[in-house]
Structures are given as C-alpha cells and as structure tokens.
Design an enzyme around this catalytic site. Structure first.
Site, PDB file in Angstrom:
ATOM      1  N   GLY A   9      16.540 -11.306   0.758  1.00 12.59           N
ATOM      2  CA  GLY A   9      16.013 -10.192   1.536  1.00 12.59           C
ATOM      3  C   GLY A   9      17.007  -9.697   2.561  1.00 12.59           C
ATOM      4  O   GLY A   9      16.673  -9.488   3.726  1.00 12.59           O
ATOM      5  N   ALA A  10      18.262  -9.472   2.112  1.00 16.52           N
ATOM      6  CA  ALA A  10      19.347  -9.179   3.059  1.00 16.52           C
ATOM      7  C   ALA A  10      19.745  -7.707   3.088  1.00 16.52           C
ATOM      8  O   ALA A  10      20.764  -7.365   3.688  1.00 16.52           O
ATOM      9  CB  ALA A  10      20.576 -10.023   2.712  1.00 16.52           C
ATOM     10  N   SER A  11      18.960  -6.852   2.486  1.00 18.48           N
ATOM     11  CA  SER A  11      19.353  -5.442   2.446  1.00 18.48           C
ATOM     12  C   SER A  11      18.982  -4.690   3.718  1.00 18.48           C
ATOM     13  O   SER A  11      19.446  -3.566   3.945  1.00 18.48           O
ATOM     14  CB  SER A  11      18.723  -4.747   1.237  1.00 18.48           C
ATOM     15  N   VAL A  51      12.234 -12.250  -5.672  1.00 14.15           N
ATOM     16  CA  VAL A  51      11.572 -13.555  -5.558  1.00 14.15           C
ATOM     17  C   VAL A  51      10.317 -13.645  -6.420  1.00 14.15           C
ATOM     18  O   VAL A  51       9.776 -14.742  -6.613  1.00 14.15           O
ATOM     19  CB  VAL A  51      11.233 -13.902  -4.093  1.00 14.15           C
ATOM     20  N   ASN A  77      14.646 -15.627   3.451  1.00 17.54           N
ATOM     21  CA  ASN A  77      14.197 -14.601   4.383  1.00 17.54           C
ATOM     22  C   ASN A  77      13.313 -13.531   3.752  1.00 17.54           C
ATOM     23  O   ASN A  77      12.578 -12.841   4.450  1.00 17.54           O
ATOM     24  CB  ASN A  77      15.415 -13.942   5.031  1.00 17.54           C
ATOM     25  N   SER A 129       7.129 -16.984  10.792  1.00 16.50           N
ATOM     26  CA  SER A 129       6.679 -16.010  11.787  1.00 16.50           C
ATOM     27  C   SER A 129       5.862 -16.725  12.849  1.00 16.50           C
ATOM     28  O   SER A 129       5.126 -17.674  12.552  1.00 16.50           O
ATOM     29  CB  SER A 129       5.825 -14.921  11.134  1.00 16.50           C
ATOM     30  N   TYR A 142      -1.123 -12.203   6.169  1.00 20.05           N
ATOM     31  CA  TYR A 142       0.276 -12.424   6.557  1.00 20.05           C
ATOM     32  C   TYR A 142       0.402 -13.729   7.337  1.00 20.05           C
ATOM     33  O   TYR A 142       1.272 -14.560   7.050  1.00 20.05           O
ATOM     34  CB  TYR A 142       0.781 -11.255   7.393  1.00 20.05           C
ATOM     35  N   LYS A 146       2.591 -17.133   5.995  1.00 23.50           N
ATOM     36  CA  LYS A 146       3.698 -17.685   6.775  1.00 23.50           C
ATOM     37  C   LYS A 146       3.361 -19.077   7.312  1.00 23.50           C
ATOM     38  O   LYS A 146       4.225 -19.957   7.403  1.00 23.50           O
ATOM     39  CB  LYS A 146       4.060 -16.738   7.923  1.00 23.50           C
TER      40      LYS A 146
END
Length: 267
Positions: A9-11, A51, A77, A129, A142, A146
């Site tokens: 998730g690095a974009s 993922v 991430n 989170s 959510y 997490k």
C-alpha cells in the site's frame, strides 16, 4: 548490503511516506500498489500486489527474492476504511474490509515468513490503528478489523520468535492522507434513523483527517523501530488525546468510557 524492505500500500499516504523515507535512508525499498502508475513520482520501485489476490502476493514476493535474495523487513500497510451504521452497512463491504485489513495482511505475512525463517531473521511491522483499540460508532467494522490485526500479531510473534523473526504493531491516529477518497461510505439514506448522527460523525471524521498529522511521523517511527534491538509489541503514533484515550479505556469502567465516547461523538 542494504536491507531490503517491502511496503504494501505504498502508492499514497502513510505507505508512500514510509517507503520514501526508508529509501532516502539507504534501504532497498519495494513498494506495492494494485495498479502501479506514475512511477516517476517515486524514489523506490513500485510493483504490483493486491492483498486480495494471493497470486499477486506470491508473484511479487518471489520477484523480490529472485532479485535481492532476501526480504529483511515487511511493512504491512495496505488497508481500507469503511464507515456507516452497522445495521445499514452492506455485509459484503464488511467482508471486503476484513479481507483487506486482516486476511490480506495475514496472506502477505504467510508468504514472506518462509523466506525470513530461511534467512533466520526478519522484522514485520503491521500498520493498525488507534481506532483498533476501541469500538467507535459508525466505524465499528474498521475498528474491528484493525483490532483483530493487533491481536493476531501477538500470536504470530510468539510462534516465530524462535526463528529470529520479530513482529510489531504501529497504530496511527488521524493523519493527513487521501484515505477519505478510498474509504467506503455507507450512503446517508433519507429514511435512516441514524441519518442525523451519522452525517455529523462523517463530518467529524473528515475534519480529523484534514487536520491530521504529517505521515512523515509514521515513517520516522518505523525507522526508529527498525533500529530498536528489542522492539515492543505495540506502538502508537498520534495526538496526546488519541493515545490517552487508550489509557482511559484501560482504567475506566466500561460504561464510563462509553459515555465519554458518546459525548465526544454527540450521541
């Protein structure tokens, strides 16, 4: 040799900040995105990985091992947000959130563990989170996804410690990212009994993100963890009140803490 880091998730957002910072510090960084594009905007190599698709996970990790011979650090991430009253949120969207935030992270861990075990070393950092420490209204799915990742990290950590592998969680609070555009929002139905409270809380959530901290703080924390000989299991990165809320939940009676949250969210 430089340590090899994989950041999912690095974009954009926190993932991009972590990957960029570590690359600037001399690490060999591979970031992932479901659809890599505009790679000229990155100082690290961006590769395809979804993922939710185990084949892309296997292919991406195998390609890094082929090129580098190892993966020293995994920063798990990739994740998505989801908001809405539980009663009105489609169950399929709930499953998608868990498949991304929880099962997707586990699939990446399961794929990288044999390589780390073979090299007898490795560090896995899961981005969770502060919301995962408590059930927040209109963010229950959510928070749950997490929170589940926080707990499973504890279990895996004990299972793999004998092989020289460490796992830690880093729980961010509100950060100024584009997560709003990638979050699933349950619609505000005109006939909903939750409409007024849900709308007010959506506005509050969005305001928190807009005024959130700089993602570079997460990158700096990850860098510090990498350089810590015996890292802790849980780390929190956020404002004082965000981190203090976890302390309050631990020491206050449940109903007292619930009342504090309901007052904060005007429920």
């Amino acid at each position: 040799m430089s340590k090899v880091v994989l950041v999912t998730g690095a974009s954009s957002g926190i993932g991009k900040a972590i990957a960029t910072f570590l690359s600037e510090k001399g690490y060999k960084v591979y970031g992932t995105s479901r659809n890599p594009k505009n790679i000229e905007d990155f100082n690290f190599k961006l590769i395809a990985l979804d993922v939710l698709n185990i084949e892309t996970i296997t292919t991406a990790i195998a390609s890094i091992i082929k090129l580098e011979g190892k993966i020293d650090i995994l920063v798990n991430n990739a994740g998505i947000g989801v908001t809405g009253p539980i009663e009105e949120t489609p169950t399929d969207e709930m499953r998608n959130a868990f498949n991304t935030n929880f099962f997707g992270a586990i699939d990446v861990i399961k794929t990288v563990l044999p390589h780390m075990r073979k090299q007898k070393s490795g560090l896995i950092i899961n981005t969770t989170s502060i919301a995962g420490y408590m059930g927040l209204p209109f963010r229950g799915i959510y928070s749950s996804s997490k929170g589940a990742l926080e707990l499973v990290t504890e279990a895996i950590r004990m299972e793999v410690k004998r092989y020289g592998i460490d796992l830690v969680n880093v729980a961010p609070g509100d950060f100024a990212t584009d997560i709003i555009s990638r979050r699933y929002h349950t619609p505000l139905f005109d006939d909903s009994v939750y409409k007024e409270n849900y709308k007010a809380n959506l506005d509050l959530m969005d305001a928190h993100v807009d005024t959130g901290k700089n993602p570079i703080e997460m990158a700096e924390k990850v860098y510090k963890i990498i350089h810590t000989k015996n890292p802790k299991i849980h780390y929190k990165v956020g404002g004082f009140l965000e981190k203090f809320s976890i302390v309050l939940k631990r020491i206050l009676p449940d109903t007292w803490f619930e009342k504090l949250l309901m007052n904060h969210y005007k429920l």
